[in-house]
Every structure is written in structure tokens, then in C-alpha cells.
Write a protein that holds these residues in place. Structure first.
Motif, mmCIF file in Angstrom:
data_model
loop_
_atom_site.group_PDB
_atom_site.id
_atom_site.type_symbol
_atom_site.label_atom_id
_atom_site.label_comp_id
_atom_site.label_asym_id
_atom_site.label_seq_id
_atom_site.Cartn_x
_atom_site.Cartn_y
_atom_site.Cartn_z
ATOM 1 N N ASP A 193 0.926 -0.997 0.025
ATOM 2 C CA ASP A 193 -0.078 -0.104 -0.048
ATOM 3 C C ASP A 193 0.871 1.303 -0.069
ATOM 4 O O ASP A 193 1.285 1.638 1.009
ATOM 5 C CB ASP A 193 -0.949 -0.015 1.247
ATOM 6 C CG ASP A 193 -1.832 1.096 1.265
ATOM 7 O OD1 ASP A 193 -1.968 1.830 0.355
ATOM 8 O OD2 ASP A 193 -2.507 1.510 2.186
ATOM 9 N N GLU A 198 -0.729 5.444 -5.990
ATOM 10 C CA GLU A 198 -1.911 5.877 -6.093
ATOM 11 C C GLU A 198 -1.900 7.275 -6.914
ATOM 12 O O GLU A 198 -2.872 7.356 -7.831
ATOM 13 C CB GLU A 198 -2.808 5.750 -4.698
ATOM 14 C CG GLU A 198 -4.291 6.152 -5.132
ATOM 15 C CD GLU A 198 -5.139 6.116 -3.764
ATOM 16 O OE1 GLU A 198 -6.068 7.136 -4.095
ATOM 17 O OE2 GLU A 198 -4.836 5.451 -2.892
ATOM 18 N N ARG A 204 -6.496 2.310 -6.732
ATOM 19 C CA ARG A 204 -6.497 2.258 -5.313
ATOM 20 C C ARG A 204 -6.112 0.938 -4.703
ATOM 21 O O ARG A 204 -5.965 0.500 -3.630
ATOM 22 C CB ARG A 204 -7.906 2.816 -4.599
ATOM 23 C CG ARG A 204 -8.144 4.050 -4.877
ATOM 24 C CD ARG A 204 -9.558 4.440 -4.221
ATOM 25 N NE ARG A 204 -9.606 4.229 -2.730
ATOM 26 C CZ ARG A 204 -8.975 5.384 -2.143
ATOM 27 N NH1 ARG A 204 -8.585 6.354 -2.431
ATOM 28 N NH2 ARG A 204 -9.020 4.955 -0.825
ATOM 29 N N ASP A 205 -5.894 -0.016 -5.580
ATOM 30 C CA ASP A 205 -5.644 -1.555 -5.408
ATOM 31 C C ASP A 205 -4.279 -1.511 -4.965
ATOM 32 O O ASP A 205 -3.485 -0.850 -4.931
ATOM 33 C CB ASP A 205 -5.711 -2.090 -6.869
ATOM 34 C CG ASP A 205 -7.293 -2.231 -7.448
ATOM 35 O OD1 ASP A 205 -7.769 -2.733 -7.150
ATOM 36 O OD2 ASP A 205 -7.167 -1.303 -8.040
ATOM 37 N N GLN A 249 -0.896 -4.047 -10.272
ATOM 38 C CA GLN A 249 -1.980 -3.139 -9.356
ATOM 39 C C GLN A 249 -3.398 -3.286 -9.867
ATOM 40 O O GLN A 249 -3.717 -2.508 -10.931
ATOM 41 C CB GLN A 249 -1.737 -1.683 -9.161
ATOM 42 C CG GLN A 249 -2.175 -0.875 -8.250
ATOM 43 C CD GLN A 249 -1.878 0.706 -8.229
ATOM 44 O OE1 GLN A 249 -1.310 1.032 -9.034
ATOM 45 N NE2 GLN A 249 -2.139 1.333 -6.979
ATOM 46 N N GLY A 250 -4.166 -4.011 -9.339
ATOM 47 C CA GLY A 250 -5.524 -4.230 -9.945
ATOM 48 C C GLY A 250 -5.385 -5.043 -11.147
ATOM 49 O O GLY A 250 -4.650 -6.048 -11.181
#
Length: 345
Positions: A193, A198, A204-205, A249-250
Motif C-alpha cells: 500500500d 496511487e 487504489r488497489d 496493481q489491480g
């Protein structure tokens, strides 16, 4: 006494003698290992002090008798003064252990929280659920090391009072075959995170990554004297060969390989083969149409030949481009992209 009884008596005597030898030898080996280990630590601490880094422990202790040697350092603290200024770091405790059967393998456990502060720089605090380090030594010194962190929480505060937070479910780093000229590196992270990422991607993943590569001239890197040590590394021919870097990421995924270094202005330089997929939301964030993927592929084929590189794990159309980083710019083949590379530090 018959012959059979004499034979049993000799066997019992031999067994008793062997047991006595073991009882006498194991403590001698353990206390001898303890003496040499403590002496080596004291010698190392004196060498560090002469180099400007002073290490202290609250009340160091040894244990683990009879088959392991365990050295516990409560509240380890290091204070050092390098070309970047003075700094100090502390942790809750450090435990280093080794088996008498394999004394060249050291296992370390560090308990947080860990804090780091510079006189004229950022302050940082780290905490975790588990932090383990394995060090394998050879006849010429350290050869392999591996680090594993679970449940990481990190906060950095820069001089402009901007707080940055990073968290991760797990992080693993490994250095293999370390010598003066090169070392093989690998790294992975799950559940990363990073709010700064981001801001860049708009996603936001949580992030996952895998890395494998080779670091040239690792002997010139001194972690206690950054960033000046990076200048020494750059000037001494230091480079990073990236075998594979996989970032996800996602639904977005990027895979690249190539060679990277720093130029005399501390900007990234080198060449990369890039393959990316699932970038529609990222492209729209920067005002680009997803159709740019097809255009990019055509440009990559026309201007730079057929790009190498592997296929990302995500679905959808894949963007493939050969990139060159030089003179502070990014080039797609001979065409300079409108992206300026700033000095890294």
C-alpha cells in the motif's frame, strides 16, 4: 567372569568413555564458540566506531547451550556521522543465533519498532509482525543473505513536514553470490500500500511485485553513507541488470527487463523492454485514449524493431515498447517522448 561378560563390560566402558568425552567436548565447543563470537562482535564494533558508527546494546547476553549460540542485544542503537550528516537508529531488540553444526549460517530476528532520524533529513518509523534475516558466510566473507518481513507499517517524515506511509503484507529480499564485482538480487512484495503510487496511477488497489536481476559493483555501496555511496557506485561502473520486473496493481500489469544506471547528473540511463496491459484507467487519467495502445505497438514496431520482453499477467491488449533512457529523456526508438527524467537525488 566369562568371555561374554568381559565383552559386555568393554562395550559399557567404551560407551561410558564416549559419553564422558561428549559431555566434556560439547561445553568446551560451546564456550569456545561463545568466546570467539563475543570477541568478533567486540572487534567489529570497534572497527565500526573507528569508521564513525557507534553501536550499543542495553544489556547483551548469550544463551542457547549446548547446541546453539544465541546472542541477544536489547535496545540496539547505532549513531553515525557520514558525509550526509549525523543520524541515529534504534530498535527494540536484536537476536542473532547460529547452530554449532553450521556456524557459517547466522539467523537474525529484529523486533520493532525501528526508528531512524537524521540531523538535517527525514525521520522514519517502522514496525512489523515478523522480521527475519539469514546470513551465509564463506571463507572470504558474506556470500548470501535473505530478509523476510511480514506486516510492515512504515511512516516517513521529511523536512517539509510531509508524512508518507507505506504498508505491506509481506516483503522478501535476497542477495546471492555476493562478491566484489557482482551479486544476484531478487525481491517480492504482496499487499503493498503506497499512496504515492496511487497519486501516479489513480488506482487504489494494493500492489504486488516480483524482481530478479544482477547488481554490478556492490562493493562500492555503503548503506550507512547514502547518497554519497551511490555516487561512488555510479562512478565505479555500477549498473543494474534487470532480468525481470513484474509490477501489478489491480487489472494493470507491467513487465520489463533491461539495463539501468545513473548518468553524471544522477538521472536514470539505460534501455528497457516494456510490456504492459490493463492500462485503460491510467491512460484516461492522463488524457489518453486506450486506442493509444495500438498506436504504441505500431510505433514500437516501426521505430525500434520488434520489442523483446515477456507478456504481463493481466488480460486485454498489450502495449510493447523498447525504451531508451539517455540525456534526461525517454526515447521510443529514435523518437523522444515528452517525459523528462529528473535527478534521483
Amino acid at each position: 567372569m566369562d568371555a561374554q561378560s568381559k565383552k559386555r563390560s568393554r562395550i559399557a566402558l567404551a560407551a561410558l568413555t564416549l559419553a564422558l568425552l561428549v559431555c566434556a567436548t560439547v561445553p568446551a565447543i560451546w564456550f569456545g564458540a561463545r568466546f570467539w563470537a563475543v570477541t568478533a562482535i567486540d572487534t567489529w564494533r570497534e572497527q565500526e566506531r573507528l569508521a564513525g558508527r557507534e553501536w550499543t546494546c542495553a544489556t547483551p547476553a548469550t544463551s542457547g547451550f549446548p547446541f546453539r549460540l544465541v546472542y541477544v542485544c536489547p535496545e540496539p542503537t547505532v549513531r553515525f556521522a557520514g558525509r550526509a550528516g549525523a543520524a541515529h537508529a534504534t530498535a527494540r531488540s536484536l537476536e542473532i543465533s547460529a547452530s554449532l553444526a553450521d556456524p557459517l549460517l547466522l539467523e537474525a530476528r529484529l523486533s520493532g519498532p525501528f526508528t531512524f532520524a537524521e540531523t538535517a533529513g527525514p525521520n522514519a518509523s517502522f514496525d512489523w509482525k515478523r522480521f527475519e534475516v539469514d546470513l551465509r558466510f564463506g571463507l572470504t566473507g558474506l556470500r548470501d543473505s535473505a530478509m523476510r518481513i511480514e506486516g510492515l507499517e512504515a511512516t516517513a517524515q521529511d523536512p517539509q513536514l510531509n508524512a508518507r506511509r507505506i504498508a505491506a503484507d509481506s516483503i522478501a529480499l535476497a542477495v546471492r553470490g555476493l562478491d566484489r564485482d557482482a551479486a544476484d538480487l531478487s525481491a517480492s512484495a504482496t499487499g503493498l500500500d503506497a499512496p504515492d503510487a496511487e497519486k501516479l496511477t489513480g488506482l487504489r488497489d494494493l500492489i504486488g511485485l516480483q524482481f530478479a536481476g544482477r547488481l554490478m559493483r556492490p562493493d562500492l555501496l555503503n548503506l550507512a553513507d547514502m547518497p554519497f555511496a551511490i555516487d561512488d557506485w555510479r562512478g565505479g561502473g555500477g549498473e543494474l541488470e534487470v532480468s525481470r520486473f513484474d509490477l501489478s496493481q489491480g487489472a494493470a500489469s507491467v513487465v520489463l527487463d533491461g539495463r539501468l544506471g545513473l548518468d553524471d547528473r544522477r538521472r536514470a540511463r539505460g534501455s528497457l523492454n516494456v510490456a504492459a496491459t490493463g492500462l485503460d484507467p491510467v491512460l484516461r487519467r492522463y488524457g489518453l485514449s486506450p486506442a493509444a495502445l495500438s498506436i504504441g505497438n505500431v510505433l514500437g514496431g516501426l521505430l525500434g524493431g520488434r520489442p523483446k520482453g515477456e507478456t504481463p499477467t493481466g488480460g486485454g491488449p498489450t502495449l510493447r515498447l523498447p525504451l531508451a533512457l539517455r540525456d534526461g529523456f525517454v526515447f521510443v526508438g529514435p523518437v523522444r517522448a515528452p517525459l523528462v527524467l529528473l535527478p534521483l537525488y
